[in-house]
Design a protein around this motif. Structure first.
Motif, PDB file in Angstrom:
ATOM      1  N   LEU A  11      40.800  17.630  59.448  1.00  0.00           N
ATOM      2  CA  LEU A  11      41.324  17.542  58.079  1.00  0.00           C
ATOM      3  C   LEU A  11      42.688  18.213  58.041  1.00  0.00           C
ATOM      4  CD1 LEU A  11      41.004  17.016  55.013  1.00  0.00           C
ATOM      5  CD2 LEU A  11      39.807  19.218  54.888  1.00  0.00           C
ATOM      6  N   GLN A  13      46.554  18.439  55.585  1.00  0.00           N
ATOM      7  CA  GLN A  13      47.268  18.063  54.361  1.00  0.00           C
ATOM      8  C   GLN A  13      48.360  17.056  54.680  1.00  0.00           C
ATOM      9  OE1 GLN A  13      48.650  21.738  52.559  1.00  0.00           O
ATOM     10  NE2 GLN A  13      46.839  21.816  51.250  1.00  0.00           N
ATOM     11  N   ALA A  14      48.715  16.282  53.693  1.00  0.00           N
ATOM     12  CA  ALA A  14      49.803  15.328  53.852  1.00  0.00           C
ATOM     13  C   ALA A  14      51.062  16.044  54.329  1.00  0.00           C
ATOM     14  CB  ALA A  14      50.072  14.609  52.530  1.00  0.00           C
ATOM     15  N   LYS A  86      50.058  10.891  56.347  1.00  0.00           N
ATOM     16  CA  LYS A  86      49.930  10.442  54.962  1.00  0.00           C
ATOM     17  C   LYS A  86      48.454  10.194  54.654  1.00  0.00           C
ATOM     18  CE  LYS A  86      54.299   7.890  55.390  1.00  0.00           C
ATOM     19  NZ  LYS A  86      54.945   6.552  55.250  1.00  0.00           N
ATOM     20  N   PRO A  87      48.080  10.242  53.389  1.00  0.00           N
ATOM     21  CA  PRO A  87      46.676   9.966  53.035  1.00  0.00           C
ATOM     22  C   PRO A  87      46.200   8.608  53.549  1.00  0.00           C
ATOM     23  CG  PRO A  87      47.784  10.981  51.187  1.00  0.00           C
ATOM     24  CD  PRO A  87      48.848  10.721  52.219  1.00  0.00           C
ATOM     25  N   THR A  90      44.237   8.178  56.853  1.00  0.00           N
ATOM     26  CA  THR A  90      42.833   8.585  56.949  1.00  0.00           C
ATOM     27  C   THR A  90      41.986   7.469  57.540  1.00  0.00           C
ATOM     28  OG1 THR A  90      42.972  10.144  55.107  1.00  0.00           O
ATOM     29  CG2 THR A  90      40.800   9.217  55.599  1.00  0.00           C
ATOM     30  N   THR A 112      41.252  12.939  58.505  1.00  0.00           N
ATOM     31  CA  THR A 112      41.302  12.914  57.049  1.00  0.00           C
ATOM     32  C   THR A 112      42.555  13.635  56.592  1.00  0.00           C
ATOM     33  OG1 THR A 112      38.889  12.939  56.922  1.00  0.00           O
ATOM     34  CG2 THR A 112      40.111  13.494  54.923  1.00  0.00           C
ATOM     35  N   VAL A 113      43.371  12.936  55.814  1.00  0.00           N
ATOM     36  CA  VAL A 113      44.622  13.494  55.311  1.00  0.00           C
ATOM     37  C   VAL A 113      44.505  13.614  53.800  1.00  0.00           C
ATOM     38  CG1 VAL A 113      47.119  13.281  55.243  1.00  0.00           C
ATOM     39  CG2 VAL A 113      45.840  12.337  57.188  1.00  0.00           C
ATOM     40  N   SER A 114      44.584  14.837  53.312  1.00  0.00           N
ATOM     41  CA  SER A 114      44.469  15.082  51.878  1.00  0.00           C
ATOM     42  C   SER A 114      45.849  15.076  51.229  1.00  0.00           C
ATOM     43  CB  SER A 114      43.779  16.406  51.620  1.00  0.00           C
ATOM     44  OG  SER A 114      44.541  17.471  52.158  1.00  0.00           O
ATOM     45  N   SER A 115      45.870  14.645  49.994  1.00  0.00           N
ATOM     46  CA  SER A 115      47.163  14.553  49.276  1.00  0.00           C
ATOM     47  C   SER A 115      47.486  15.854  48.553  1.00  0.00           C
ATOM     48  CB  SER A 115      47.130  13.400  48.285  1.00  0.00           C
ATOM     49  OG  SER A 115      46.043  13.553  47.402  1.00  0.00           O
TER      50      SER A 115
END
Length: 115
Positions: A11, A13-14, A86-87, A90, A112-115
């Motif tokens: 996981l 972050q963007a 980027k999200p 994912t 998984t990329v969170s925004s």
């Protein structure tokens, strides 16, 4: 038989980075192509990046200039450096190996990329 073991998903972050690794073992011919595909929920599996034995690379347009594929032939390992994530990146990332006799797939590693 060929075994592919992926690692490096997670996981993030963007805007962050991840590095995926895939080690191949088993009945591997000296000449083979390797690469990465991904599958997002509800979507078909798509090519991310591939590399030929000679080092020629191919990227999906959506990842070009952000992702870099590389390989270590001595270790039968392929890497995917993913920057500026980027999200929409994912998905489940699958390692792929192609040689005379067929194609092989890893179990997949989740990114998984969170925004």
């Amino acid at each position: 038989q060929v075994q592919l073991v992926e690692s490096g998903g997670g996981l993030v972050q963007a805007g962050g980075s991840l590095r995926l690794s895939c080690a191949a073992s088993g009945s591997i011919a000296s000449i083979y192509s390797m690469g990465w595909y991904r599958q997002a929920p509800g979507k078909e599996r798509e090519l991310v990046a591939t590399t030929t034995p000679g080092g020629r690379t191919n990227y999906a347009g959506s990842v070009k200039d952000r992702f870099t594929i590389s390989r270590d032939n001595a270790r039968n390992t392929v890497y995917l450096q993913m920057n500026r994530l980027k999200p929409e990146d994912t998905g489940l990332y699958y390692c792929w190996l192609s040689r005379v006799g067929g194609d092989y797939w890893g179990q997949g590693t989740q990114v998984t990329v969170s925004s």
